[in-house]
Design a protein around this motif. Structure first.
Motif, PDB file in Angstrom:
ATOM      1  N   TYR A 177       0.858  -1.184   0.000  1.00 39.89           N
ATOM      2  CA  TYR A 177       0.000   0.000   0.000  1.00 39.89           C
ATOM      3  C   TYR A 177       0.885   1.222   0.000  1.00 39.89           C
TER       4      TYR A 177
ATOM      5  N   ILE B 115       3.003  -5.579   2.509  1.00 43.03           N
ATOM      6  CA  ILE B 115       2.209  -6.511   3.322  1.00 43.03           C
ATOM      7  C   ILE B 115       2.633  -7.950   3.008  1.00 43.03           C
TER       8      ILE B 115
ATOM      9  N   PRO C 238       2.316 -14.197  13.287  1.00 44.12           N
ATOM     10  CA  PRO C 238       1.840 -13.163  14.213  1.00 44.12           C
ATOM     11  C   PRO C 238       0.767 -12.283  13.572  1.00 44.12           C
ATOM     12  N   SER C 239       0.031 -11.572  14.413  1.00 43.54           N
ATOM     13  CA  SER C 239      -0.958 -10.610  13.945  1.00 43.54           C
ATOM     14  C   SER C 239      -0.264  -9.567  13.065  1.00 43.54           C
ATOM     15  N   GLY C 240      -0.858  -9.254  11.935  1.00 41.42           N
ATOM     16  CA  GLY C 240      -0.285  -8.254  11.041  1.00 41.42           C
ATOM     17  C   GLY C 240       0.749  -8.802  10.079  1.00 41.42           C
ATOM     18  N   SER C 241       0.956 -10.131  10.072  1.00 38.11           N
ATOM     19  CA  SER C 241       2.001 -10.688   9.199  1.00 38.11           C
ATOM     20  C   SER C 241       1.520 -10.896   7.763  1.00 38.11           C
ATOM     21  N   GLY C 242       0.214 -10.656   7.507  1.00 35.89           N
ATOM     22  CA  GLY C 242      -0.279 -10.731   6.135  1.00 35.89           C
ATOM     23  C   GLY C 242      -1.165 -11.940   5.842  1.00 35.89           C
ATOM     24  N   LYS C 243      -1.545 -12.685   6.873  1.00 30.58           N
ATOM     25  CA  LYS C 243      -2.306 -13.928   6.676  1.00 30.58           C
ATOM     26  C   LYS C 243      -3.646 -13.682   5.985  1.00 30.58           C
ATOM     27  N   SER C 244      -4.402 -12.711   6.518  1.00 33.12           N
ATOM     28  CA  SER C 244      -5.728 -12.440   5.925  1.00 33.12           C
ATOM     29  C   SER C 244      -5.580 -11.913   4.510  1.00 33.12           C
ATOM     30  N   THR C 245      -4.588 -11.068   4.293  1.00 32.98           N
ATOM     31  CA  THR C 245      -4.354 -10.524   2.950  1.00 32.98           C
ATOM     32  C   THR C 245      -4.061 -11.658   1.967  1.00 32.98           C
TER      33      THR C 245
HETATM   34  P1  ADP Z   1      -2.931 -10.790   9.610  1.00 31.29           P
HETATM   35  O1  ADP Z   1      -4.129 -11.449   9.015  1.00 31.29           O
HETATM   36  O2  ADP Z   1      -1.701 -11.643   9.604  1.00 31.29           O
HETATM   37  O3  ADP Z   1      -3.201 -10.205  10.948  1.00 31.29           O
HETATM   38  P2  ADP Z   1      -3.422  -8.783   7.601  1.00 31.29           P
HETATM   39  O4  ADP Z   1      -3.284  -9.422   6.284  1.00 31.29           O
HETATM   40  O5  ADP Z   1      -4.810  -8.562   8.126  1.00 31.29           O
HETATM   41  O6  ADP Z   1      -2.543  -9.583   8.652  1.00 31.29           O
HETATM   42  O7  ADP Z   1      -2.713  -7.386   7.596  1.00 31.29           O
HETATM   43  C1  ADP Z   1      -1.327  -7.264   7.381  1.00 31.29           C
HETATM   44  C2  ADP Z   1      -0.971  -5.808   7.475  1.00 31.29           C
HETATM   45  O8  ADP Z   1      -1.547  -5.134   6.384  1.00 31.29           O
HETATM   46  C3  ADP Z   1      -1.505  -5.133   8.734  1.00 31.29           C
HETATM   47  O9  ADP Z   1      -0.466  -4.323   9.231  1.00 31.29           O
HETATM   48  C4  ADP Z   1      -2.656  -4.285   8.216  1.00 31.29           C
HETATM   49  O10 ADP Z   1      -2.821  -3.136   8.989  1.00 31.29           O
HETATM   50  C5  ADP Z   1      -2.199  -3.963   6.814  1.00 31.29           C
HETATM   51  N1  ADP Z   1      -3.329  -3.733   5.886  1.00 31.29           N
HETATM   52  C6  ADP Z   1      -4.291  -4.613   5.561  1.00 31.29           C
HETATM   53  N2  ADP Z   1      -5.157  -4.077   4.705  1.00 31.29           N
HETATM   54  C7  ADP Z   1      -4.725  -2.826   4.462  1.00 31.29           C
HETATM   55  C8  ADP Z   1      -5.184  -1.745   3.641  1.00 31.29           C
HETATM   56  N3  ADP Z   1      -6.298  -1.842   2.907  1.00 31.29           N
HETATM   57  N4  ADP Z   1      -4.462  -0.599   3.650  1.00 31.29           N
HETATM   58  C9  ADP Z   1      -3.343  -0.486   4.373  1.00 31.29           C
HETATM   59  N5  ADP Z   1      -2.860  -1.461   5.171  1.00 31.29           N
HETATM   60  C10 ADP Z   1      -3.536  -2.601   5.210  1.00 31.29           C
END
Ligand code: ADP
Ligand code: ADP
Length: 221
Positions: free
Chosen positions: A12, A21, A40-47
């Motif tokens: 981003y 990410i 860990p939280s924020g490592s990009g899993k959901s993305t």
């Molecule tokens: P996880 O699922 O491992 O917790 P995420 O994939 O949700 O991680 O998010 C990884 C990082 O990407 C986080 O720091 C989150 O804040 C950032 N992030 C996710 N979506 C966006 C977005 N649309 N814009 C900016 N940052 C994003």
């Protein structure tokens, strides 16, 4: 091979600069695998899971799903691939507020052009299995978080999709419900369904056959 990610990056841009990410993510998934994504939280899993589910796009890199170059095809074709082959369990459920439990679960079957009697019997079976027969006419706002999560899971698996993507599928369930869901995933997997779940739970991960560890957007190990 069911799917393949080649040199996938996600970033981003903002005034503060570019935030990565996902960085150079590469992996193959064979049909019939059961994979857990941890980190860990924020490592990009959901993305990563959203990219696999075609609801988010890589900034760079390739994604092939059953030989189709998802990174190149148009939105409409992506949506067709998704509806035909993928069941997604959202972390935040994403149920349709205006539809009842029954109707939410039935929705994917409508796309598959199934007869009404067939739909009824599939939804009835899954309501029974999830101990939710008595809730079928309620709306999502009338359910607990755990019950909403179960409806989201029911909706994702009802078509017996080729690929199930699940973001913390048991995060709001009690331990007995969580075990039932993991047993169900295991059974679906034994029947040939490929499963990729994001989980923080070692116990849930142990149901799978492979773990992908993400750290700061990179696959480790
Ligand atoms: P996880 O699922 O491992 O917790 P995420 O994939 O949700 O991680 O998010 C990884 C990082 O990407 C986080 O720091 C989150 O804040 C950032 N992030 C996710 N979506 C966006 C977005 N649309 N814009 C900016 N940052 C994003
Ligand atoms: P998770 O618990 O999986 O990390 P979050 O609650 O962080 O998920 O994110 C929920 C949604 O918000 C995701 O779809 C993500 O893309 C989006 N998001 C997360 N962080 C940001 C951010 N910094 N900017 C914009 N959108 C974000």
């Amino acid at each position: 091979m069911l799917l393949q990610l080649n040199k996938v990056f996600k970033w981003y841009d903002s005034k503060a600069g570019r935030t990565f990410i996902l960085r150079d993510v590469n992996f193959d998934v064979q049909e019939g695998e059961f994979i857990s994504i941890m980190g860990p939280s924020g490592s990009g899993k959901s993305t990563l899971l959203h990219i696999l589910g075609m609801m988010d796009e890589p900034s760079e890199g390739e994604y092939y799903f059953i030989e189709q170059p998802v990174h190149k095809i148009r939105e409409k074709q992506r949506s067709e691939l998704y509806k035909k082959y993928i069941g997604f369990v959202f972390q935040a459920y994403h149920l349709i507020d205006e539809l009842t439990v029954y109707e939410n679960i039935e929705t994917p079957l409508l796309y598959h052009g199934m007869k009404s009697s067939e739909r009824q019997s599939l939804v009835a079976d899954i309501l029974d299995r999830f101990h939710m027969v008595g809730k079928k006419d309620l709306f999502p706002s009338q359910l607990s978080g755990g019950q909403q999560q179960l409806v989201g899971i029911a909706r994702a698996i009802i078509t017996k999709p080729k690929l199930i993507l699940a973001d913390e599928p048991t995060g709001n369930l009690n331990s007995k419900q969580g075990e039932e869901i993991m047993d169900l995933f295991k059974q679906l997997n034994q029947e040939g369904v490929t499963i990729i779940q994001v989980t923080h739970s070692e116990k849930n991960a142990a149901y799978g056959s492979r773990i992908i560890n993400l750290f700061d957007g990179r696959i480790e190990g």
